[in-house]
Design a protein around this motif. Structure first.
Motif, PDB file in Angstrom:
ATOM      1  N   HIS A  75     -11.911  35.674  98.695  1.00 16.66           N
ATOM      2  CA  HIS A  75     -13.213  35.075  98.423  1.00 16.66           C
ATOM      3  C   HIS A  75     -14.096  35.989  98.096  1.00 16.66           C
ATOM      4  CE1 HIS A  75     -11.298  31.438  99.581  1.00 16.66           C
ATOM      5  NE2 HIS A  75     -12.533  30.562  99.379  1.00 16.66           N
TER       6      HIS A  75
ATOM      7  N   ALA B 276     -16.167  36.131  94.258  1.00 18.64           N
ATOM      8  CA  ALA B 276     -18.199  35.680  95.054  1.00 18.64           C
ATOM      9  C   ALA B 276     -18.223  37.087  93.594  1.00 18.64           C
ATOM     10  CB  ALA B 276     -18.399  36.183  95.893  1.00 18.64           C
TER      11      ALA B 276
ATOM     12  N   TYR C 287      -9.460  25.863 103.071  1.00 14.60           N
ATOM     13  CA  TYR C 287      -9.380  27.385 102.820  1.00 14.60           C
ATOM     14  C   TYR C 287      -7.441  27.233 102.785  1.00 14.60           C
ATOM     15  CZ  TYR C 287     -13.727  28.986 104.172  1.00 14.60           C
ATOM     16  OH  TYR C 287     -15.069  28.996 104.678  1.00 14.60           O
TER      17      TYR C 287
ATOM     18  N   THR D 233     -11.046  28.626  95.296  1.00 11.91           N
ATOM     19  CA  THR D 233     -11.602  29.444  96.406  1.00 11.91           C
ATOM     20  C   THR D 233     -13.044  28.493  96.097  1.00 11.91           C
ATOM     21  OG1 THR D 233     -13.314  30.468  94.837  1.00 11.91           O
ATOM     22  CG2 THR D 233     -11.563  31.924  96.218  1.00 11.91           C
ATOM     23  N   LEU D 234     -13.907  28.504  97.426  1.00 15.29           N
ATOM     24  CA  LEU D 234     -14.953  27.423  97.233  1.00 15.29           C
ATOM     25  C   LEU D 234     -16.009  27.853  96.388  1.00 15.29           C
ATOM     26  CD1 LEU D 234     -15.629  28.119 101.177  1.00 15.29           C
ATOM     27  CD2 LEU D 234     -14.755  26.538 100.689  1.00 15.29           C
ATOM     28  N   LEU D 235     -16.207  28.538  95.824  1.00 13.28           N
ATOM     29  CA  LEU D 235     -17.093  28.998  94.633  1.00 13.28           C
ATOM     30  C   LEU D 235     -16.185  28.180  92.862  1.00 13.28           C
ATOM     31  CD1 LEU D 235     -16.897  33.239  94.871  1.00 13.28           C
ATOM     32  CD2 LEU D 235     -18.345  31.566  94.807  1.00 13.28           C
ATOM     33  N   ASP D 236     -14.793  27.488  93.296  1.00 13.23           N
ATOM     34  CA  ASP D 236     -14.329  26.794  92.127  1.00 13.23           C
ATOM     35  C   ASP D 236     -14.819  25.162  92.957  1.00 13.23           C
ATOM     36  OD1 ASP D 236     -13.612  28.661  91.494  1.00 13.23           O
ATOM     37  OD2 ASP D 236     -11.738  29.252  92.560  1.00 13.23           O
ATOM     38  N   ILE D 237     -15.988  24.929  93.459  1.00 11.63           N
ATOM     39  CA  ILE D 237     -16.288  23.644  93.250  1.00 11.63           C
ATOM     40  C   ILE D 237     -16.261  22.059  92.126  1.00 11.63           C
ATOM     41  CG2 ILE D 237     -18.161  21.596  94.117  1.00 11.63           C
ATOM     42  CD1 ILE D 237     -18.500  23.541  96.494  1.00 11.63           C
TER      43      ILE D 237
ATOM     44  N   HIS E 170     -17.584  21.339 101.929  1.00  9.61           N
ATOM     45  CA  HIS E 170     -16.969  22.614 100.106  1.00  9.61           C
ATOM     46  C   HIS E 170     -18.598  22.637 100.420  1.00  9.61           C
ATOM     47  CE1 HIS E 170     -13.207  19.183  99.512  1.00  9.61           C
ATOM     48  NE2 HIS E 170     -13.318  20.423 100.319  1.00  9.61           N
TER      49      HIS E 170
ATOM     50  N   ARG F  27     -19.389  26.879 100.845  1.00 10.59           N
ATOM     51  CA  ARG F  27     -20.032  27.709  99.935  1.00 10.59           C
ATOM     52  C   ARG F  27     -21.425  27.966 100.387  1.00 10.59           C
ATOM     53  NH1 ARG F  27     -21.261  25.352  93.869  1.00 10.59           N
ATOM     54  NH2 ARG F  27     -22.636  23.975  94.796  1.00 10.59           N
TER      55      ARG F  27
ATOM     56  N   LEU G 143     -20.043  30.640 102.660  1.00  7.84           N
ATOM     57  CA  LEU G 143     -19.832  32.258 102.124  1.00  7.84           C
ATOM     58  C   LEU G 143     -20.842  33.168 101.210  1.00  7.84           C
ATOM     59  CD1 LEU G 143     -17.708  34.547 100.555  1.00  7.84           C
ATOM     60  CD2 LEU G 143     -17.572  32.412  98.289  1.00  7.84           C
ATOM     61  N   ARG G 144     -21.439  32.381 100.300  1.00 10.67           N
ATOM     62  CA  ARG G 144     -22.776  33.142 100.262  1.00 10.67           C
ATOM     63  C   ARG G 144     -23.814  34.434 101.318  1.00 10.67           C
ATOM     64  NH1 ARG G 144     -24.651  28.737  95.316  1.00 10.67           N
ATOM     65  NH2 ARG G 144     -23.384  29.112  93.866  1.00 10.67           N
TER      66      ARG G 144
END
Length: 266
Positions: free
Chosen positions: A30, A34, A215, A224-228, A238, A242, A245-246
């Motif tokens: 991740h 990111a 996960y 990943t959570l960036l691929d929503i 979700h 995300r 994560l940021r």
């Protein structure tokens, strides 16, 4: 600060924890994606040649992108086995802005070598005294820290080696992964012990990734959570993950501020 690799080469991020199950590989992937998502040139090394979780995650991602004809960022990944010091040295010369290295969840020569070359060392731990024992020992009644443990001593020696070799410093960050709303008393005790130990041996404590089923569900597709945008069943959970994560990326305080979300330029 410039986002390009400096005179000393790429910024090296090493994920290190000699206990399994802490979310180390998930965190490594991740973080890598990111940083790549904001335009940084990222390369990844998986030194856990037995599990190869990080490598397989990115391989799954490449295969899913090809299968679904998706334009996904897939950083190059290299698997480095124990004893392959020359391969590690070669990887560290990669023309990139950031190198992310995932080390084995056990003591290994390659793991020690990677830590000694880190600019940022990230140690994810589950929020419990079982994982805390990797870093320090506590009094069983008062829960105050009695002494650092073997891994803390290992990192201390690696930092000394780094300082002698090129005058560099290792920013050590401990991530509290899998924080839960349950067992609030235990969570507070672990937090207090971490703060006490951080002052003694010099690491920063930041919140990591919560315990979420998502996960584990994303691994087979390498998402990943960036691929929503590519998730048909995306939910509020979700989106919250995300944001988490940021916040984690921002808390790392990497010297890439003008390209990393949540950080201010130096």
């Amino acid at each position: 600060m410039s986002t390009q690799a400096g005179a000393r080469g790429p910024h090296v991020i090493v994920l290190g924890n000699e206990k399994g199950g802490s979310g180390k590989s998930t965190t490594a992937v991740h973080i890598a994606l990111a940083l790549a998502s904001v335009g940084l040139r990222v390369a990844v090394a998986d030194c856990d040649w037995r599990q190869r979780t990080t490598a397989r995650y990115l391989e799954n991602r490449a295969q899913w992108a090809q299968r679904k004809k998706l334009d996904l960022i897939v950083p190059p990944v290299t698997v480095i086995e124990d004893g392959q010091d020359a391969a590690l040295a070669e990887f560290l010369k990669t023309d990139a802005d950031v190198l992310v290295i995932d080390t084995p969840g056990r003591d290994s020569d390659i793991g020690r070598a990677a830590i000694a070359r880190a600019d940022t060392l990230i140690t994810p731990i589950n929020d419990s005294f079982i994982d805390f024992d990797l870093l320090g020992q506590v009094d069983p009644e008062k829960y105050n820290v009695t002494k650092p443990s073997f891994y803390a001593e290992l990192v201390w020696k690696a930092r000394q080696t780094r300082a002698r070799s090129d005058g560099g410093t290792v920013d050590w960050v401990v991530l509290r992964n899998r924080l839960s709303t349950l067992e609030a008393r235990n969570r507070k005790r672990v937090g207090t012990a971490l703060e006490e130990l951080s002052r003694r041996i010099g690491f920063r404590v930041v919140p990591g990734l919560s315990e979420r089923v998502i996960y584990r569900e994303l691994f087979p597709r390498g998402l990943t959570l960036l691929d929503i945008a590519h998730l048909k069943d995306a939910s509020v959970s979700h989106v919250a993950a995300r944001a988490e994560l940021r916040e984690l990326i921002g808390a790392l305080q990497l010297p890439l501020a003008d390209r990393v979300p949540g950080q201010k330029a130096a």
